[in-house]
Design a protein around this motif. Structure first.
Motif, PDB file in Angstrom:
ATOM      1  N   UNK A  56       0.751  -0.851   0.029  1.00  0.00           N
ATOM      2  CA  UNK A  56      -0.221  -0.515   0.242  1.00  0.00           C
ATOM      3  C   UNK A  56       0.920   1.268  -0.042  1.00  0.00           C
ATOM      4  N   UNK A  57       2.079   1.940   0.596  1.00  0.00           N
ATOM      5  CA  UNK A  57       2.900   2.091   0.558  1.00  0.00           C
ATOM      6  C   UNK A  57       4.444   1.807   0.208  1.00  0.00           C
ATOM      7  N   UNK A  58       5.069   2.920  -0.669  1.00  0.00           N
ATOM      8  CA  UNK A  58       7.244   2.292   0.032  1.00  0.00           C
ATOM      9  C   UNK A  58       7.524   2.016   0.763  1.00  0.00           C
ATOM     10  N   UNK A  59       7.046   2.860   1.863  1.00  0.00           N
ATOM     11  CA  UNK A  59       7.327   2.546   3.250  1.00  0.00           C
ATOM     12  C   UNK A  59       7.118   0.966   3.794  1.00  0.00           C
ATOM     13  N   UNK A  60       5.643   0.665   3.914  1.00  0.00           N
ATOM     14  CA  UNK A  60       5.577  -0.658   4.014  1.00  0.00           C
ATOM     15  C   UNK A  60       6.179  -1.549   3.142  1.00  0.00           C
ATOM     16  N   UNK A  61       6.693  -1.205   2.234  1.00  0.00           N
ATOM     17  CA  UNK A  61       6.689  -2.221   1.085  1.00  0.00           C
ATOM     18  C   UNK A  61       8.290  -2.629   1.998  1.00  0.00           C
ATOM     19  N   UNK A  62       9.192  -1.751   1.955  1.00  0.00           N
ATOM     20  CA  UNK A  62      10.603  -1.307   2.309  1.00  0.00           C
ATOM     21  C   UNK A  62       9.847  -2.599   3.779  1.00  0.00           C
ATOM     22  N   UNK A  63       9.653  -2.052   4.445  1.00  0.00           N
ATOM     23  CA  UNK A  63       8.710  -3.073   5.651  1.00  0.00           C
ATOM     24  C   UNK A  63       9.593  -4.190   5.798  1.00  0.00           C
ATOM     25  N   UNK A  64       8.391  -4.791   4.302  1.00  0.00           N
ATOM     26  CA  UNK A  64       7.989  -5.836   4.044  1.00  0.00           C
ATOM     27  C   UNK A  64       9.512  -7.044   3.661  1.00  0.00           C
ATOM     28  N   UNK A  65       9.897  -6.191   2.877  1.00  0.00           N
ATOM     29  CA  UNK A  65      11.671  -6.368   2.535  1.00  0.00           C
ATOM     30  C   UNK A  65      12.224  -7.332   3.564  1.00  0.00           C
ATOM     31  N   UNK A  66      11.830  -6.062   4.430  1.00  0.00           N
ATOM     32  CA  UNK A  66      13.158  -6.237   5.843  1.00  0.00           C
ATOM     33  C   UNK A  66      12.804  -7.022   6.925  1.00  0.00           C
ATOM     34  N   UNK A  67      11.345  -7.455   6.873  1.00  0.00           N
ATOM     35  CA  UNK A  67      10.972  -8.631   7.719  1.00  0.00           C
ATOM     36  C   UNK A  67      11.367 -10.120   6.751  1.00  0.00           C
ATOM     37  N   UNK A  68      11.294 -10.040   5.769  1.00  0.00           N
ATOM     38  CA  UNK A  68      11.890 -10.925   4.200  1.00  0.00           C
ATOM     39  C   UNK A  68      13.202 -11.642   4.450  1.00  0.00           C
ATOM     40  N   UNK A  69      14.006 -10.323   4.918  1.00  0.00           N
ATOM     41  CA  UNK A  69      15.204 -10.348   4.092  1.00  0.00           C
ATOM     42  C   UNK A  69      16.394 -10.710   5.330  1.00  0.00           C
ATOM     43  N   UNK A  70      15.959  -9.662   6.007  1.00  0.00           N
ATOM     44  CA  UNK A  70      17.000 -10.096   7.421  1.00  0.00           C
ATOM     45  C   UNK A  70      16.078 -10.958   8.860  1.00  0.00           C
TER      46      UNK A  70
END
Length: 735
Positions: A525-539
């Motif tokens: 829904x937003x670039x910031x939420x997508x970034x946090x989702x990426x961090x959840x998956x990656x890290x």
């Protein structure tokens, strides 16, 4: 964590091979120490973390804090993403279920093992400690298991913002993570580090810090914690033993307990194509009395075929159950095409009515057994050998089993037999530089006088080709978003020319499928939420992290090994983070700050916001002010305005090459230094300081003509900061 802290921590453990017979000096109140040792010893454990290569990297100490399987130790003992072996004083090994809690800054960790009714130590109150109090410690100094030493509290100190107990007692390698005990046997701290000035000065983390950590657990299963060398579960499923993958090589270590013949399998999860199709792999065994090779037509259990070398010969076997009574050796042969102790290409062609088996391009077995024709393919190993596998393929056509590759393999076999190669054969090999390199290395092993020259020529040809590819990629008029990632994979080839960058990009494609599948509608829904989702998956889910305990390992600079191990430097982790972000549509760019490469994402709004991402710290998101504070701590001064601008792909690549050069300088590996400098100067030929450094290294290694060429360039260009008179003097000395 600060460099100072890790410098001191490094003294606390060492590889078992360097263990020596040492004994602490006798102390007063020996009876008290003896009584404490007897009381505490059953609650101690030794901890052996795995290194980057999955082998044992050292010995540390831990102690039981809960009867249901919690063990306290130091964070630097267990390392991040490492496998662990935990052993009780009676020699019993405890299976590690996961990491219950950890705090890198406080150097504390709590391991959970699968055990009950363990004897837990009583935790005291470290706030009651006073200068001069009696204390004792138990641990594994120099690998000597469960030793005791005693002394007094020297002082309660604050070191770089951390409360520590300063100790007056001998502290050695292996004491890390051990309990600091008062006279009644209560734990008052965890031994954490010794002084670089003297062995009779050490420090411990107060036990009250451990109490705080126990109140805030963050459980991670061992499966998710141990990312170094972990197989991609979407591609491989292992059955027994320990299978790992690093730098494109799959390794089988240990044997299946209770399995007949020590059989262990690693099954390739994608379904094979319809018949006919071929499977192939290259395998090398450390012990020819064992067996290792291909398995196919597997039901996922005990039923499958196997084609593998065994005892110097080659064997095709049908397995229809768990023991020898259900195994049938269909054929066993000897072949001069098989080379013991070396890499051998195994290939199987499976048709409706026949099974054809090849080794190094030579057909050795043809079977008309029709019992099995469906099921998955993969790898197998038996008995005590610990084999390596690479270049596994399943395909209808092509791959290592195509006619051209077979012809090349036959030429390799002819070379092994000492048969001369024809002019046509040499021309054929010249068209395949990677294979030429293998042939060159074979001849070098036979002709020792030419070995050094041949290897350097083969390496130089490979390096020149990689340098050219990198230069063209970075200078492309129509650059692609993935060019930097492809360039990083090319850098990996400098020291591992067998690695195929296409395999690396394919692995990123597979991981991207997993990444996108993990996102829900709100994440998008937003670039910031997508970034946090990426961090959840990656890290979090995949465990990518900064290499604190193994910072100087050159594997941190190879993107393929960073992907394999989930561990890297700021620059490689940021590069990988940027690649995944790009694939999610995020406009992430890199910033080349001194000491820490970071990524940047601009968030639109009123006002817009700048987010800085520290991939080395598991994707920590920082504001501009927080970023300045971090950089000030790292460098003692703020970088100039240019550092806040996006850094180019070329600058990133050159920085990666500088990191590798620094590693080679530390290892005193002159030829590796030259390799990296050759590539650097192909990309940036006007770099005067690198050219001077290469000139000196060429002179040192006796490559006089090349050294004169670099000297001539410097004398002609007269670059600032270079003393060309000294360069001229060096040229005269080279005569």
């Amino acid at each position: 964590m600060t460099r100072w802290f890790f410098f001191l921590s490094a003294f606390l453990w060492m590889p078992p091979a360097f263990a020596e017979d040492t004994k602490p000096e006798a102390k007063p109140e020996v009876s008290r120490a003896a009584e404490l040792a007897k009381k505490v010893r059953p609650s101690l454990v030794s901890i052996e973390p795995a290194g980057r290569d999955a082998e044992v990297a050292g010995v540390g100490t831990g102690f039981v804090i809960s009867a249901d399987g919690l063990i306290a130790t130091n964070m630097h003992v267990i390392g991040e993403a490492r496998g662990l072996k935990v052993e009780l004083p009676d020699g019993k090994h405890l299976e590690v279920a996961g990491i219950h809690a950890w705090d890198r800054e406080k150097d504390l960790a709590i391991i959970r093992v699968q055990a009950t009714d363990l004897p837990a130590l009583t935790l005291g109150d470290s706030s009651t400690l006073a200068q001069g109090d009696y204390v004792a410690a138990m641990g594994n100094p120099f690998g000597l298991r469960f030793s005791v030493v005693e002394g007094v509290v020297s002082a309660m100190q604050e070191v770089e913002g951390r409360k520590l107990v300063q100790l007056a007692m001998p502290i050695e390698q292996g004491n890390s993570g051990g309990p600091l005990l008062d006279k009644d046997g209560r734990v008052m701290g965890l031994v954490s580090m010794r002084s670089a000035l003297t062995a009779n000065l050490g420090f411990a983390v107060p036990v009250n810090e451990l109490r705080t950590l126990m109140e805030h657990p963050a459980p991670v299963s061992m499966k998710n914690w141990q990312t170094i060398g972990r197989l991609n579960e979407r591609i491989w499923k292992s059955s027994g033993g320990r299978w790992t993958q690093r730098a494109g090589v799959i390794r089988a270590r240990e044997r299946q307990e209770g399995a007949f013949g020590g059989r262990t399998l690693c099954i390739y999860q994608p379904e094979p194509p319809a018949l006919p199709y071929e499977i192939s792999v290259r395998v090398k065994m450390d012990d020819e009395s064992g067996a290792a090779g291909l398995m196919f037509c597997s039901d996922g259990g005990d039923t499958h075929y196997g084609f593998y070398p065994s005892g110097g010969g080659l064997r095709l076997t049908k397995f229809e159950g768990p023991d020898v009574n259900s195994w049938t050796i269909l054929e066993q042969v000897q072949s001069p095409a098989y080379r013991q102790g070396e890499w051998n290409l195994l290939r199987v062609r499976l048709e409706k009515e026949t099974i054809q088996c090849f080794v190094n391009g030579e057909a050795v077995i043809t079977s008309k057994d029709l019992a099995l024709r469906t099921g998955r393919a993969g790898l197998c190993k038996f008995r005590q050998t610990e084999p390596d596998f690479k270049d596994f393929r399943v395909a209808r056509d092509g791959g290592p089993g195509d006619p051209v590759a077979d012809a090349v393999s036959l030429l390799m076999t002819a070379a092994a037999r000492g048969e001369p190669l024809s002019k046509e054969a040499r021309e054929t090999l010249a068209a395949y530089p990677d294979t030429t390199r293998v042939i060159a290395e074979r001849e070098a092993a036979v002709l020792e006088k030419r070995a050094g020259a041949l290897r350097r020529q083969a390496a130089e040809a490979s390096v020149n080709a990689i340098a050219k590819q990198l230069s063209e990629l970075l200078a492309a008029k129509a650059p692609q978003d993935s060019d930097l990632t492809r360039a990083a994979f090319l850098i990996s080839r400098l020291d591992n020319p067998e690695f195929d960058p296409a395999h690396g990009m394919a692995e990123l494609d597979r991981m991207t499928v997993d990444l996108k599948a993990s996102l829900n509608d709100d994440d998008k829904s937003s670039p910031e939420k997508t970034l946090k989702a990426l961090h959840r998956w990656m890290f979090q889910e995949n465990g990518f992290h900064g290499s604190y305990e193994d910072m100087n390992n050159r594997a941190n600079s190879y993107l393929n090994e960073v992907i394999d191990d989930r561990e890297g430097l700021p620059i490689t982790l940021c590069l990988l983070h940027r690649e995944f972000a790009r694939r999610l549509g995020l406009d992430v760019t890199a910033r080349g700050f001194p000491g820490r490469v970071m990524n940047h994402l601009a968030i639109p709004g009123d006002p817009p916001r700048d987010l800085y991402i520290d991939a080395f710290e598991r994707g920590k998101i920082l504001t501009t002010a927080e970023t300045k504070s971090l950089l000030l701590n790292l460098n003692e001064e703020l970088p100039g305005d240019d550092a806040w601008k996006p850094v180019s792909n070329t600058d990133i690549v050159l920085r990666m090459l500088n990191n590798l050069t620094a590693n080679a300088v530390g290892a005193r590996d002159d030829y590796r230094i030259l390799r990296y400098m050759d590539v650097f100067l192909t990309i940036a030929p006007d770099s005067a300081h690198q050219r001077l450094q290469r000139l000196l290294m060429l002179a040192k290694t006796g490559q006089i003509e090349k050294a004169r060429t670099d000297a001539g360039w410097l004398i002609e260009k007269q670059p600032s900061g270079i003393d060309t008179e000294r360069v001229q003097a060096l040229v005269e000395s080279l005569k």
